[in-house]
Write a protein that holds these residues in place. Structure first.
Motif, PDB file in Angstrom:
ATOM      1  N   LYS A   9       0.843  -1.211   0.000  1.00 11.29           N
ATOM      2  CA  LYS A   9       0.000   0.000   0.000  1.00 11.29           C
ATOM      3  C   LYS A   9       0.871   1.251   0.000  1.00 11.29           C
ATOM      4  N   LEU A  10       1.913   1.228   0.824  1.00 15.44           N
ATOM      5  CA  LEU A  10       2.825   2.374   0.893  1.00 15.44           C
ATOM      6  C   LEU A  10       3.482   2.620  -0.459  1.00 15.44           C
ATOM      7  N   SER A  11       3.990   1.562  -1.061  1.00 17.90           N
ATOM      8  CA  SER A  11       4.646   1.694  -2.364  1.00 17.90           C
ATOM      9  C   SER A  11       3.673   2.255  -3.405  1.00 17.90           C
ATOM     10  N   LYS A  12       2.471   1.736  -3.409  1.00 16.41           N
ATOM     11  CA  LYS A  12       1.458   2.216  -4.362  1.00 16.41           C
ATOM     12  C   LYS A  12       1.158   3.696  -4.123  1.00 16.41           C
ATOM     13  N   LYS A  13       1.012   4.092  -2.850  1.00 18.56           N
ATOM     14  CA  LYS A  13       0.717   5.482  -2.505  1.00 18.56           C
ATOM     15  C   LYS A  13       1.885   6.394  -2.899  1.00 18.56           C
ATOM     16  N   VAL A  14       3.110   5.955  -2.614  1.00 22.04           N
ATOM     17  CA  VAL A  14       4.292   6.753  -2.956  1.00 22.04           C
ATOM     18  C   VAL A  14       4.372   6.931  -4.469  1.00 22.04           C
ATOM     19  N   HIS A  15       4.229   5.835  -5.218  1.00 17.45           N
ATOM     20  CA  HIS A  15       4.303   5.926  -6.678  1.00 17.45           C
ATOM     21  C   HIS A  15       3.203   6.828  -7.237  1.00 17.45           C
ATOM     22  N   HIS A  16       1.994   6.706  -6.710  1.00 14.97           N
ATOM     23  CA  HIS A  16       0.886   7.559  -7.151  1.00 14.97           C
ATOM     24  C   HIS A  16       1.206   9.035  -6.888  1.00 14.97           C
ATOM     25  N   HIS A  17       1.676   9.311  -5.679  1.00 16.95           N
ATOM     26  CA  HIS A  17       1.976  10.693  -5.301  1.00 16.95           C
ATOM     27  C   HIS A  17       3.073  11.286  -6.188  1.00 16.95           C
ATOM     28  N   LEU A  18       4.136  10.524  -6.407  1.00 11.56           N
ATOM     29  CA  LEU A  18       5.252  11.038  -7.217  1.00 11.56           C
ATOM     30  C   LEU A  18       4.812  11.292  -8.656  1.00 11.56           C
ATOM     31  N   ARG A  19       4.050  10.358  -9.207  1.00 11.40           N
ATOM     32  CA  ARG A  19       3.565  10.502 -10.583  1.00 11.40           C
ATOM     33  C   ARG A  19       2.667  11.744 -10.701  1.00 11.40           C
ATOM     34  N   GLU A  20       1.737  11.891  -9.759  1.00 13.02           N
ATOM     35  CA  GLU A  20       0.826  13.021  -9.780  1.00 13.02           C
ATOM     36  C   GLU A  20       1.578  14.340  -9.599  1.00 13.02           C
ATOM     37  N   GLU A  21       2.542  14.317  -8.701  1.00 14.48           N
ATOM     38  CA  GLU A  21       3.330  15.528  -8.458  1.00 14.48           C
ATOM     39  C   GLU A  21       4.104  15.931  -9.713  1.00 14.48           C
ATOM     40  N   GLU A  22       4.757  14.961 -10.333  1.00 21.04           N
ATOM     41  CA  GLU A  22       5.570  15.267 -11.518  1.00 21.04           C
ATOM     42  C   GLU A  22       4.722  15.653 -12.722  1.00 21.04           C
ATOM     43  N   LYS A  23       3.545  15.075 -12.851  1.00 18.16           N
ATOM     44  CA  LYS A  23       2.706  15.346 -14.028  1.00 18.16           C
ATOM     45  C   LYS A  23       1.777  16.542 -13.851  1.00 18.16           C
ATOM     46  N   LYS A  24       1.339  16.794 -12.610  1.00 17.53           N
ATOM     47  CA  LYS A  24       0.371  17.873 -12.399  1.00 17.53           C
ATOM     48  C   LYS A  24       0.932  19.018 -11.551  1.00 17.53           C
ATOM     49  N   PHE A  25       1.431  18.704 -10.368  1.00 15.77           N
ATOM     50  CA  PHE A  25       1.844  19.749  -9.436  1.00 15.77           C
ATOM     51  C   PHE A  25       3.009  20.566  -9.983  1.00 15.77           C
ATOM     52  N   PHE A  26       3.973  19.908 -10.605  1.00 11.76           N
ATOM     53  CA  PHE A  26       5.111  20.646 -11.158  1.00 11.76           C
ATOM     54  C   PHE A  26       4.645  21.643 -12.220  1.00 11.76           C
ATOM     55  N   GLN A  27       3.617  21.276 -13.003  1.00  7.64           N
ATOM     56  CA  GLN A  27       3.134  22.176 -14.044  1.00  7.64           C
ATOM     57  C   GLN A  27       2.436  23.390 -13.432  1.00  7.64           C
ATOM     58  N   VAL A  28       1.584  23.152 -12.432  1.00  5.26           N
ATOM     59  CA  VAL A  28       0.884  24.255 -11.769  1.00  5.26           C
ATOM     60  C   VAL A  28       1.895  25.195 -11.111  1.00  5.26           C
ATOM     61  N   SER A  29       2.804  24.616 -10.335  1.00  4.78           N
ATOM     62  CA  SER A  29       3.771  25.445  -9.612  1.00  4.78           C
ATOM     63  C   SER A  29       4.728  26.140 -10.576  1.00  4.78           C
ATOM     64  N   GLY A  30       5.010  25.514 -11.716  1.00  2.83           N
ATOM     65  CA  GLY A  30       5.889  26.118 -12.708  1.00  2.83           C
ATOM     66  C   GLY A  30       5.333  27.406 -13.283  1.00  2.83           C
ATOM     67  N   LYS A  31       4.009  27.532 -13.276  1.00  6.91           N
ATOM     68  CA  LYS A  31       3.364  28.756 -13.755  1.00  6.91           C
ATOM     69  C   LYS A  31       3.396  29.851 -12.695  1.00  6.91           C
ATOM     70  N   ILE A  32       3.537  29.445 -11.455  1.00  7.28           N
ATOM     71  CA  ILE A  32       3.508  30.398 -10.335  1.00  7.28           C
ATOM     72  C   ILE A  32       4.903  30.958 -10.042  1.00  7.28           C
ATOM     73  N   LEU A  33       5.906  30.083 -10.088  1.00  9.41           N
ATOM     74  CA  LEU A  33       7.266  30.463  -9.703  1.00  9.41           C
ATOM     75  C   LEU A  33       8.054  31.059 -10.866  1.00  9.41           C
ATOM     76  N   SER A  34       8.832  32.076 -10.573  1.00  9.42           N
ATOM     77  CA  SER A  34       9.739  32.641 -11.579  1.00  9.42           C
ATOM     78  C   SER A  34      10.936  31.695 -11.747  1.00  9.42           C
ATOM     79  N   GLU A  35      11.679  31.876 -12.811  1.00 12.31           N
ATOM     80  CA  GLU A  35      12.872  31.037 -13.027  1.00 12.31           C
ATOM     81  C   GLU A  35      13.884  31.242 -11.903  1.00 12.31           C
ATOM     82  N   ALA A  36      14.060  32.477 -11.482  1.00  9.96           N
ATOM     83  CA  ALA A  36      14.999  32.766 -10.392  1.00  9.96           C
ATOM     84  C   ALA A  36      14.557  32.088  -9.098  1.00  9.96           C
TER      85      ALA A  36
END
Length: 152
Positions: free
Chosen positions: A102-129
């Motif tokens: 269960k832990l492995s499944k949750k970790v993999h789900h979280h990492l995948r979601e973070e890399e595919k969705k959260f990074f994109q949202v936050s990338g629009k908010i944060l400046s390059e600097a």
């Protein structure tokens, strides 16, 4: 190419994925299983602490990032609960291994979601600097937390 917060986080994500695989392949009644779980527990905790401070907190302050930050924090809490359950259980039992799955499944789900969705949202908010600055802060705190958690 300069190191951004996303590069730093992906490095830890790869470590987490590898430790999850190693844990699920470990044999009961072995020091390897306990050592791998300890390594995973420490990696997850150090990563989460630094990530929450240097990625989630700044994104949480922006209306566009509020929902995704709250969701990611909730998933960190779910991971923490599974780790705690495993710490209290018997590493040789079937129930413990089921919780590890269960832990492995949750970790993999979280990492995948973070890399595919959260990074994109936050990338629009944060400046390059800011992405460069956060990488340095994250890496410093991540290393500090690894040290603190290993001493416990």
């Amino acid at each position: 190419m300069p190191d951004t917060i996303y590069d730093a986080l992906r490095e830890s994500h790869q470590i987490q994925r590898g430790l999850c695989r190693k844990l699920l392949r470990s044999k009961p009644h072995t020091e390897n299983r306990i050592a791998t779980f300890t390594d995973l527990r420490i990696e997850l905790a150090a990563h989460a602490a630094a990530e929450e401070r240097y990625l989630y907190a700044p994104i949480l302050m922006d209306d566009m990032g509020l929902s995704s930050s709250r969701h990611a924090l909730h998933e960190h809490h779910e991971v923490d609960e599974l780790v705690e359950e495993m710490q209290e259980g018997d590493p040789a039992s079937r129930g413990w291994l089921a919780t590890a799955r269960k832990l492995s499944k949750k970790v993999h789900h979280h990492l995948r979601e973070e890399e595919k969705k959260f990074f994109q949202v936050s990338g629009k908010i944060l400046s390059e600097a800011k992405k460069l600055q956060l990488a340095k802060q994250y890496r410093r705190d991540y290393k500090r937390m690894l040290k603190v958690l290993r001493e416990d």
